[in-house]
Write a protein that holds these residues in place. Structure first.
Motif, PDB file in Angstrom:
ATOM      1  N   SER A  16     -34.984  13.766  62.677  1.00  0.00           N
ATOM      2  CA  SER A  16     -35.256  13.587  61.072  1.00  0.00           C
ATOM      3  C   SER A  16     -36.581  13.261  61.206  1.00  0.00           C
ATOM      4  CB  SER A  16     -34.352  12.542  60.653  1.00  0.00           C
ATOM      5  OG  SER A  16     -32.946  12.919  60.417  1.00  0.00           O
ATOM      6  N   ILE A  17     -37.092  12.332  62.089  1.00  0.00           N
ATOM      7  CA  ILE A  17     -38.525  11.900  62.130  1.00  0.00           C
ATOM      8  C   ILE A  17     -39.485  12.956  62.246  1.00  0.00           C
ATOM      9  CG2 ILE A  17     -40.352  10.593  63.451  1.00  0.00           C
ATOM     10  CD1 ILE A  17     -38.034   8.555  63.868  1.00  0.00           C
ATOM     11  N   LEU A  18     -39.164  13.839  63.408  1.00  0.00           N
ATOM     12  CA  LEU A  18     -39.935  15.275  63.469  1.00  0.00           C
ATOM     13  C   LEU A  18     -39.929  16.070  62.438  1.00  0.00           C
ATOM     14  CD1 LEU A  18     -38.943  15.353  67.406  1.00  0.00           C
ATOM     15  CD2 LEU A  18     -41.217  14.735  66.468  1.00  0.00           C
ATOM     16  N   GLU A  19     -38.842  16.191  61.765  1.00  0.00           N
ATOM     17  CA  GLU A  19     -38.830  17.199  60.592  1.00  0.00           C
ATOM     18  C   GLU A  19     -39.783  16.353  59.262  1.00  0.00           C
ATOM     19  OE1 GLU A  19     -34.923  17.494  59.321  1.00  0.00           O
ATOM     20  OE2 GLU A  19     -34.386  19.054  61.125  1.00  0.00           O
ATOM     21  N   CYS A  20     -39.681  15.267  59.171  1.00  0.00           N
ATOM     22  CA  CYS A  20     -40.523  14.570  58.028  1.00  0.00           C
ATOM     23  C   CYS A  20     -42.124  14.630  58.334  1.00  0.00           C
ATOM     24  CB  CYS A  20     -40.105  13.128  58.078  1.00  0.00           C
ATOM     25  SG  CYS A  20     -38.580  13.136  57.061  1.00  0.00           S
ATOM     26  N   TYR A  21     -42.412  14.460  59.677  1.00  0.00           N
ATOM     27  CA  TYR A  21     -43.834  14.243  60.126  1.00  0.00           C
ATOM     28  C   TYR A  21     -43.899  15.387  61.066  1.00  0.00           C
ATOM     29  CZ  TYR A  21     -43.347   9.863  58.053  1.00  0.00           C
ATOM     30  OH  TYR A  21     -42.986   8.862  57.141  1.00  0.00           O
ATOM     31  N   PRO A  22     -44.099  16.788  60.689  1.00  0.00           N
ATOM     32  CA  PRO A  22     -44.227  17.822  61.764  1.00  0.00           C
ATOM     33  C   PRO A  22     -45.273  17.752  62.667  1.00  0.00           C
ATOM     34  CG  PRO A  22     -44.772  18.718  59.544  1.00  0.00           C
ATOM     35  CD  PRO A  22     -44.376  17.236  59.238  1.00  0.00           C
ATOM     36  N   GLY A  23     -46.434  17.087  62.668  1.00  0.00           N
ATOM     37  CA  GLY A  23     -47.612  16.844  63.383  1.00  0.00           C
ATOM     38  C   GLY A  23     -47.277  15.929  64.382  1.00  0.00           C
TER      39      GLY A  23
END
Length: 105
Positions: A16-23
């Protein structure tokens, strides 16, 4: 209170963290995730409600009973003097609706 919620795993939180903040770099995302868990936070997501096959197969009968209750409501009013059905006597109907997967009857 949280009857329809499910705690997410560490892997789901990282995703979820990686999806919310893709960079964001994965190491930073892991630090954020570990920060949540080290502080004792528990993160929940809604459960997916699915009705069983037996519940879904009773929907036509449920709708028939609902229609009969609706038609008989004026007779119930004449007999009791109150409009509508209370949960005291017709709670079974609400539970049946929940079992069949029908929300907000």
């Amino acid at each position: 209170m949280l009857f329809n919620m499910k705690e997410i795993s560490r892997t789901e939180l990282l995703t979820s963290i990686l999806e919310c903040y893709p960079g964001i770099h994965i190491d930073y995302a892991k630090d954020i995730r570990d920060g949540f868990y080290n502080k004792g936070y528990r993160i929940f997501k809604p459960k997916k409600d699915t009705a069983s096959f037996l519940g879904r197969i009773t929907i036509p009968l449920f709708m028939t009973v609902w229609l009969l209750l609706l038609i008989c409501m004026p007779l119930f009013f004449i007999a009791t003097g109150s409009w509508g059905y209370s949960d005291k006597y017709f709670g079974w109907f609400l539970r049946w609706g929940s079992f069949a997967g029908i929300k907000n009857i």
